[in-house]
Design a protein around this motif. Sequence first.
Motif, PDB file in Angstrom:
ATOM      1  N   ILE A  89      11.216   3.683   2.524  1.00 35.87           N
ATOM      2  CA  ILE A  89      12.332   3.039   1.475  1.00 35.87           C
ATOM      3  C   ILE A  89      12.878   4.097   0.798  1.00 35.87           C
ATOM      4  N   ALA A  90      13.849   4.195   0.833  1.00 30.21           N
ATOM      5  CA  ALA A  90      14.746   5.409  -0.163  1.00 30.21           C
ATOM      6  C   ALA A  90      13.866   6.719  -0.048  1.00 30.21           C
ATOM      7  N   PRO A  91      13.547   7.054   1.193  1.00 30.99           N
ATOM      8  CA  PRO A  91      12.498   8.040   1.344  1.00 30.99           C
ATOM      9  C   PRO A  91      12.907   9.462   1.536  1.00 30.99           C
ATOM     10  N   MET A  92      11.866  10.353   1.084  1.00 28.29           N
ATOM     11  CA  MET A  92      11.717  11.661   1.580  1.00 28.29           C
ATOM     12  C   MET A  92      11.145  11.489   2.953  1.00 28.29           C
ATOM     13  N   VAL A 164      13.669   2.668   8.473  1.00 29.71           N
ATOM     14  CA  VAL A 164      14.234   3.283   7.286  1.00 29.71           C
ATOM     15  C   VAL A 164      15.093   2.220   6.517  1.00 29.71           C
ATOM     16  N   LEU A 165      14.864   2.127   5.136  1.00 31.58           N
ATOM     17  CA  LEU A 165      15.681   1.150   4.431  1.00 31.58           C
ATOM     18  C   LEU A 165      16.143   1.884   3.243  1.00 31.58           C
ATOM     19  N   ILE A 166      17.352   1.975   2.969  1.00 32.50           N
ATOM     20  CA  ILE A 166      17.795   2.782   2.020  1.00 32.50           C
ATOM     21  C   ILE A 166      18.856   2.157   0.820  1.00 32.50           C
ATOM     22  N   GLY A 167      18.770   2.565  -0.336  1.00 28.54           N
ATOM     23  CA  GLY A 167      19.710   1.806  -1.223  1.00 28.54           C
ATOM     24  C   GLY A 167      21.124   2.333  -1.292  1.00 28.54           C
ATOM     25  N   HIS A 168      22.161   1.418  -1.063  1.00 24.49           N
ATOM     26  CA  HIS A 168      23.528   1.401  -1.007  1.00 24.49           C
ATOM     27  C   HIS A 168      24.111   2.534  -2.144  1.00 24.49           C
ATOM     28  N   LEU A 172      19.583   8.815  -6.868  1.00 23.61           N
ATOM     29  CA  LEU A 172      18.870  10.073  -6.562  1.00 23.61           C
ATOM     30  C   LEU A 172      18.947  10.616  -5.074  1.00 23.61           C
ATOM     31  N   PHE A 173      18.943   9.667  -4.116  1.00 20.83           N
ATOM     32  CA  PHE A 173      19.067   9.968  -2.766  1.00 20.83           C
ATOM     33  C   PHE A 173      20.317   9.189  -2.240  1.00 20.83           C
ATOM     34  N   PRO A 174      21.641   9.645  -2.192  1.00 22.03           N
ATOM     35  CA  PRO A 174      22.705   8.857  -1.763  1.00 22.03           C
ATOM     36  C   PRO A 174      22.695   8.604  -0.480  1.00 22.03           C
ATOM     37  N   ALA A 175      23.373   7.359  -0.171  1.00 19.72           N
ATOM     38  CA  ALA A 175      23.169   6.544   1.175  1.00 19.72           C
ATOM     39  C   ALA A 175      23.701   7.763   2.072  1.00 19.72           C
ATOM     40  N   GLY A 176      24.652   8.511   1.853  1.00 15.65           N
ATOM     41  CA  GLY A 176      25.218   9.415   3.028  1.00 15.65           C
ATOM     42  C   GLY A 176      24.221  10.667   3.245  1.00 15.65           C
ATOM     43  N   HIS A 197      17.596   3.235  -6.484  1.00 13.84           N
ATOM     44  CA  HIS A 197      16.357   3.967  -5.717  1.00 13.84           C
ATOM     45  C   HIS A 197      15.181   3.190  -5.849  1.00 13.84           C
ATOM     46  N   THR A 198      15.095   2.071  -6.485  1.00 19.80           N
ATOM     47  CA  THR A 198      13.878   1.326  -6.845  1.00 19.80           C
ATOM     48  C   THR A 198      13.865  -0.285  -6.455  1.00 19.80           C
ATOM     49  N   PRO A 199      14.040  -0.765  -5.252  1.00 20.04           N
ATOM     50  CA  PRO A 199      14.508  -2.166  -4.872  1.00 20.04           C
ATOM     51  C   PRO A 199      13.362  -3.059  -5.184  1.00 20.04           C
ATOM     52  N   ALA A 200      11.792  -2.305  -5.169  1.00 20.35           N
ATOM     53  CA  ALA A 200      10.904  -3.223  -5.430  1.00 20.35           C
ATOM     54  C   ALA A 200      10.985  -4.018  -6.771  1.00 20.35           C
ATOM     55  N   LEU A 201      11.731  -3.267  -7.777  1.00 13.80           N
ATOM     56  CA  LEU A 201      11.886  -3.933  -8.973  1.00 13.80           C
ATOM     57  C   LEU A 201      13.233  -4.742  -9.204  1.00 13.80           C
ATOM     58  N   SER A 202      14.152  -4.073  -8.403  1.00 15.19           N
ATOM     59  CA  SER A 202      15.552  -4.628  -8.589  1.00 15.19           C
ATOM     60  C   SER A 202      15.763  -5.683  -7.714  1.00 15.19           C
TER      61      SER A 202
END
Length: 224
Positions: A89-92, A164-168, A172-176, A197-202
């Motif tokens: 999630i929103a990973p390195m 892999v799940l990313i935040g639109h 910090l780590f833009p979707a592109g 960046h933090t979907p577990a809270l949002s």
Amino acid sequence: MATFVFIHGAGDVGWYWHLVAAELHARGHAAIAPDLPCDDDSAGLSEYADTVVGAIGDRTDLVVVAQSFGGFTAPLVCDRVAVELLVLIAPMIPRPGEAPADYWTNTRYDEEERVRYDDTIALFYQDVPPELAAEALTRSRTQSEARMSEPSPFDTWPGVPTRVLIGHDDRLFPAGFLHRVTQERLGITPDEINCGHTPALSRPHELADRLEAYAAEQGLLGGH
């Protein structure tokens, strides 16, 4: 039912996952979210993985879920225990043998077009309820960088089904950026969720839905 094994990001704690864990517990799943020794200068990625593996114990039907810098620990865990599914999630996303300190240059992060944010809440928690964002700041820890130059101790990505799940709206780590890095390093296309960046809270409920759906695709929900 599945056992979700949560790995937090840099300078964070397992509390980060508490809302998602509660959602999954209510649906009959198990969830564990250990605190990694990220503020310990003597601890490196292998010690982070030791902590996670120790928390897993003899649990089975494992779904490892790693946030941000947790992506460096996740493949080490998958090499050591039987994991059914890995969700980043929103990973390195490290290459085998890559040192965390080299990630930014190797992924051409500084070439990415993005707005710079100096404020921690604006960068990490822009869509998190203010009281939760404030609590996240009080619980955060200093991320040790003492061993960040050490190569990551894995030779190849584990042969585990991976999503892999990313935040639109990740600042910090833009979707592109994450679309490109995910394709370059894992050869897959990430899914997106409408969050920062933090979907577990949002977006805890929506994130739990996504994780449960991923687990169902792997046949981990039985007849329920």
